[in-house]
Scaffold this motif. Sequence first.
Motif, PDB file in Angstrom:
ATOM      1  N   SER A   1     -17.240  -0.549  19.596  1.00 22.36           N
ATOM      2  CA  SER A   1     -16.589  -1.584  18.789  1.00 22.36           C
ATOM      3  C   SER A   1     -16.924  -1.456  17.302  1.00 22.36           C
ATOM      4  O   SER A   1     -16.149  -1.878  16.457  1.00 22.36           O
ATOM      5  N   PHE A   2     -18.087  -0.855  16.989  1.00 18.20           N
ATOM      6  CA  PHE A   2     -18.456  -0.678  15.589  1.00 18.20           C
ATOM      7  C   PHE A   2     -17.477   0.276  14.891  1.00 18.20           C
ATOM      8  O   PHE A   2     -17.100   0.060  13.750  1.00 18.20           O
ATOM      9  N   GLU A   3     -17.056   1.324  15.561  1.00 15.38           N
ATOM     10  CA  GLU A   3     -16.093   2.277  14.996  1.00 15.38           C
ATOM     11  C   GLU A   3     -14.736   1.595  14.775  1.00 15.38           C
ATOM     12  O   GLU A   3     -14.090   1.823  13.760  1.00 15.38           O
ATOM     13  N   ILE A   4     -14.318   0.771  15.697  1.00 13.85           N
ATOM     14  CA  ILE A   4     -13.037   0.066  15.572  1.00 13.85           C
ATOM     15  C   ILE A   4     -13.101  -0.897  14.392  1.00 13.85           C
ATOM     16  O   ILE A   4     -12.144  -1.016  13.620  1.00 13.85           O
ATOM     17  N   ASN A   5     -14.224  -1.573  14.232  1.00 13.78           N
ATOM     18  CA  ASN A   5     -14.388  -2.505  13.103  1.00 13.78           C
ATOM     19  C   ASN A   5     -14.306  -1.762  11.771  1.00 13.78           C
ATOM     20  O   ASN A   5     -13.729  -2.272  10.796  1.00 13.78           O
ATOM     21  N   LYS A   6     -14.884  -0.561  11.673  1.00 18.13           N
ATOM     22  CA  LYS A   6     -14.836   0.215  10.440  1.00 18.13           C
ATOM     23  C   LYS A   6     -13.383   0.632  10.120  1.00 18.13           C
ATOM     24  O   LYS A   6     -12.965   0.598   8.970  1.00 18.13           O
ATOM     25  N   ILE A   7     -12.619   1.001  11.130  1.00 21.25           N
ATOM     26  CA  ILE A   7     -11.217   1.414  10.921  1.00 21.25           C
ATOM     27  C   ILE A   7     -10.387   0.228  10.441  1.00 21.25           C
ATOM     28  O   ILE A   7      -9.622   0.320   9.476  1.00 21.25           O
ATOM     29  N   ILE A   8     -10.560  -0.907  11.087  1.00 22.04           N
ATOM     30  CA  ILE A   8      -9.802  -2.110  10.695  1.00 22.04           C
ATOM     31  C   ILE A   8     -10.200  -2.533   9.288  1.00 22.04           C
ATOM     32  O   ILE A   8      -9.357  -2.907   8.472  1.00 22.04           O
ATOM     33  N   ALA A   9     -11.479  -2.459   8.958  1.00 24.00           N
ATOM     34  CA  ALA A   9     -11.959  -2.838   7.622  1.00 24.00           C
ATOM     35  C   ALA A   9     -11.372  -1.900   6.565  1.00 24.00           C
ATOM     36  O   ALA A   9     -10.980  -2.340   5.471  1.00 24.00           O
ATOM     37  N   ALA A  10     -11.267  -0.615   6.876  1.00 22.51           N
ATOM     38  CA  ALA A  10     -10.709   0.348   5.924  1.00 22.51           C
ATOM     39  C   ALA A  10      -9.228   0.061   5.673  1.00 22.51           C
ATOM     40  O   ALA A  10      -8.760   0.095   4.529  1.00 22.51           O
ATOM     41  N   VAL A  11      -8.493  -0.235   6.729  1.00 23.31           N
ATOM     42  CA  VAL A  11      -7.068  -0.547   6.584  1.00 23.31           C
ATOM     43  C   VAL A  11      -6.895  -1.822   5.768  1.00 23.31           C
ATOM     44  O   VAL A  11      -6.046  -1.895   4.861  1.00 23.31           O
ATOM     45  N   LEU A  12      -7.679  -2.845   6.033  1.00 20.97           N
ATOM     46  CA  LEU A  12      -7.592  -4.098   5.282  1.00 20.97           C
ATOM     47  C   LEU A  12      -7.981  -3.888   3.817  1.00 20.97           C
ATOM     48  O   LEU A  12      -7.360  -4.472   2.916  1.00 20.97           O
ATOM     49  N   MET A  13      -8.996  -3.051   3.587  1.00 26.43           N
ATOM     50  CA  MET A  13      -9.435  -2.783   2.218  1.00 26.43           C
ATOM     51  C   MET A  13      -8.320  -2.093   1.426  1.00 26.43           C
ATOM     52  O   MET A  13      -8.065  -2.447   0.279  1.00 26.43           O
ATOM     53  N   VAL A  14      -7.657  -1.121   2.025  1.00 22.17           N
ATOM     54  CA  VAL A  14      -6.540  -0.437   1.353  1.00 22.17           C
ATOM     55  C   VAL A  14      -5.434  -1.436   1.051  1.00 22.17           C
ATOM     56  O   VAL A  14      -4.867  -1.445  -0.051  1.00 22.17           O
ATOM     57  N   PHE A  15      -5.122  -2.307   2.005  1.00 24.21           N
ATOM     58  CA  PHE A  15      -4.091  -3.324   1.802  1.00 24.21           C
ATOM     59  C   PHE A  15      -4.456  -4.239   0.637  1.00 24.21           C
ATOM     60  O   PHE A  15      -3.634  -4.499  -0.239  1.00 24.21           O
ATOM     61  N   PHE A  16      -5.677  -4.746   0.596  1.00 22.41           N
ATOM     62  CA  PHE A  16      -6.099  -5.664  -0.470  1.00 22.41           C
ATOM     63  C   PHE A  16      -6.172  -4.967  -1.827  1.00 22.41           C
ATOM     64  O   PHE A  16      -5.827  -5.571  -2.843  1.00 22.41           O
ATOM     65  N   VAL A  17      -6.586  -3.717  -1.868  1.00 20.27           N
ATOM     66  CA  VAL A  17      -6.645  -2.992  -3.136  1.00 20.27           C
ATOM     67  C   VAL A  17      -5.235  -2.798  -3.686  1.00 20.27           C
ATOM     68  O   VAL A  17      -4.976  -3.028  -4.870  1.00 20.27           O
ATOM     69  N   MET A  18      -4.308  -2.360  -2.838  1.00 21.52           N
ATOM     70  CA  MET A  18      -2.928  -2.143  -3.300  1.00 21.52           C
ATOM     71  C   MET A  18      -2.282  -3.458  -3.743  1.00 21.52           C
ATOM     72  O   MET A  18      -1.620  -3.512  -4.786  1.00 21.52           O
ATOM     73  N   PHE A  19      -2.477  -4.506  -2.976  1.00 26.22           N
ATOM     74  CA  PHE A  19      -1.928  -5.813  -3.327  1.00 26.22           C
ATOM     75  C   PHE A  19      -2.570  -6.319  -4.618  1.00 26.22           C
ATOM     76  O   PHE A  19      -1.886  -6.841  -5.498  1.00 26.22           O
ATOM     77  N   GLY A  20      -3.878  -6.137  -4.754  1.00 28.85           N
ATOM     78  CA  GLY A  20      -4.602  -6.596  -5.945  1.00 28.85           C
ATOM     79  C   GLY A  20      -4.179  -5.844  -7.189  1.00 28.85           C
ATOM     80  O   GLY A  20      -4.019  -6.441  -8.264  1.00 28.85           O
ATOM     81  N   ILE A  21      -3.979  -4.524  -7.082  1.00 26.28           N
ATOM     82  CA  ILE A  21      -3.554  -3.739  -8.236  1.00 26.28           C
ATOM     83  C   ILE A  21      -2.174  -4.205  -8.708  1.00 26.28           C
ATOM     84  O   ILE A  21      -1.917  -4.324  -9.901  1.00 26.28           O
ATOM     85  N   GLY A  22      -1.274  -4.486  -7.770  1.00 35.32           N
ATOM     86  CA  GLY A  22       0.053  -4.981  -8.132  1.00 35.32           C
ATOM     87  C   GLY A  22      -0.025  -6.305  -8.871  1.00 35.32           C
ATOM     88  O   GLY A  22       0.649  -6.502  -9.884  1.00 35.32           O
ATOM     89  N   LYS A  23      -0.862  -7.237  -8.379  1.00 35.56           N
ATOM     90  CA  LYS A  23      -0.993  -8.550  -9.030  1.00 35.56           C
ATOM     91  C   LYS A  23      -1.658  -8.439 -10.391  1.00 35.56           C
ATOM     92  O   LYS A  23      -1.244  -9.100 -11.351  1.00 35.56           O
TER      93      LYS A  23
ATOM     94  N   SER B   1      -1.652  -5.800 -12.407  1.00 29.66           N
ATOM     95  CA  SER B   1      -0.725  -5.164 -13.354  1.00 29.66           C
ATOM     96  C   SER B   1       0.384  -6.121 -13.777  1.00 29.66           C
ATOM     97  O   SER B   1       0.826  -6.091 -14.926  1.00 29.66           O
ATOM     98  N   ASP B   2       0.854  -6.999 -12.881  1.00 25.14           N
ATOM     99  CA  ASP B   2       1.844  -8.009 -13.268  1.00 25.14           C
ATOM    100  C   ASP B   2       1.268  -8.971 -14.297  1.00 25.14           C
ATOM    101  O   ASP B   2       1.962  -9.410 -15.210  1.00 25.14           O
ATOM    102  N   PHE B   3      -0.013  -9.295 -14.157  1.00 21.40           N
ATOM    103  CA  PHE B   3      -0.677 -10.205 -15.090  1.00 21.40           C
ATOM    104  C   PHE B   3      -0.859  -9.530 -16.457  1.00 21.40           C
ATOM    105  O   PHE B   3      -0.617 -10.137 -17.496  1.00 21.40           O
ATOM    106  N   ILE B   4      -1.258  -8.269 -16.469  1.00 24.57           N
ATOM    107  CA  ILE B   4      -1.508  -7.554 -17.723  1.00 24.57           C
ATOM    108  C   ILE B   4      -0.192  -7.211 -18.437  1.00 24.57           C
ATOM    109  O   ILE B   4      -0.057  -7.396 -19.639  1.00 24.57           O
ATOM    110  N   PHE B   5       0.780  -6.693 -17.696  1.00 27.08           N
ATOM    111  CA  PHE B   5       2.037  -6.232 -18.280  1.00 27.08           C
ATOM    112  C   PHE B   5       3.172  -7.180 -17.915  1.00 27.08           C
ATOM    113  O   PHE B   5       4.134  -6.808 -17.243  1.00 27.08           O
TER     114      PHE B   5
END
Length: 176
Positions: free
Chosen positions: A3-25, A27-31
Amino acid sequence: MDSFEINKIIAAVLMVFFVMFGIGKISDFIFHVEKPKTAGYKVEVSKSTATQASNADQAVDISTLLAEGDVEHGQNVFKKCSACHSVKKGGKNKIGPALYNVLGRDVASIDDYKYSKALIAYEKSWTFIEMNDFLIKPQAYIKGTKMAFAGLKKEKDRASVILFMNQNSDNPLPLP
């Protein structure tokens, strides 16, 4: 896999999602760019430029134009016209009127041909200038004409056809 390996995979996918969503927000604020009320670009043209362009179309130096033409080339271009018109001496009317002696005669003057009301009302003679303007786009030049020809856009083609039609006459008009 534990289960530890599954948790790391899910955390990585969520982290990529939040980083991409955060970068978009972020950049909208800056530009920040406001959307225009209407889409597209407005091109402003001064009235003098538009008037000059329309006058340039009408002010044709017919002698310069005819100098570009060639009777032999006009005979080849006239093949487009020969489906509806005859240019031979004594030629019969087809879909369109016979064009022998056309330059110099009045518009809509052949007795045994039924012209459109627009051509009958035109009441001018076929000069080099009139023929050139008409051949550019007949339906636009004399509104209501039955002639369903798209026109001759190239100046050399028009000049050549005019010279060819002038040659096919008992009394060709003198060139300007």
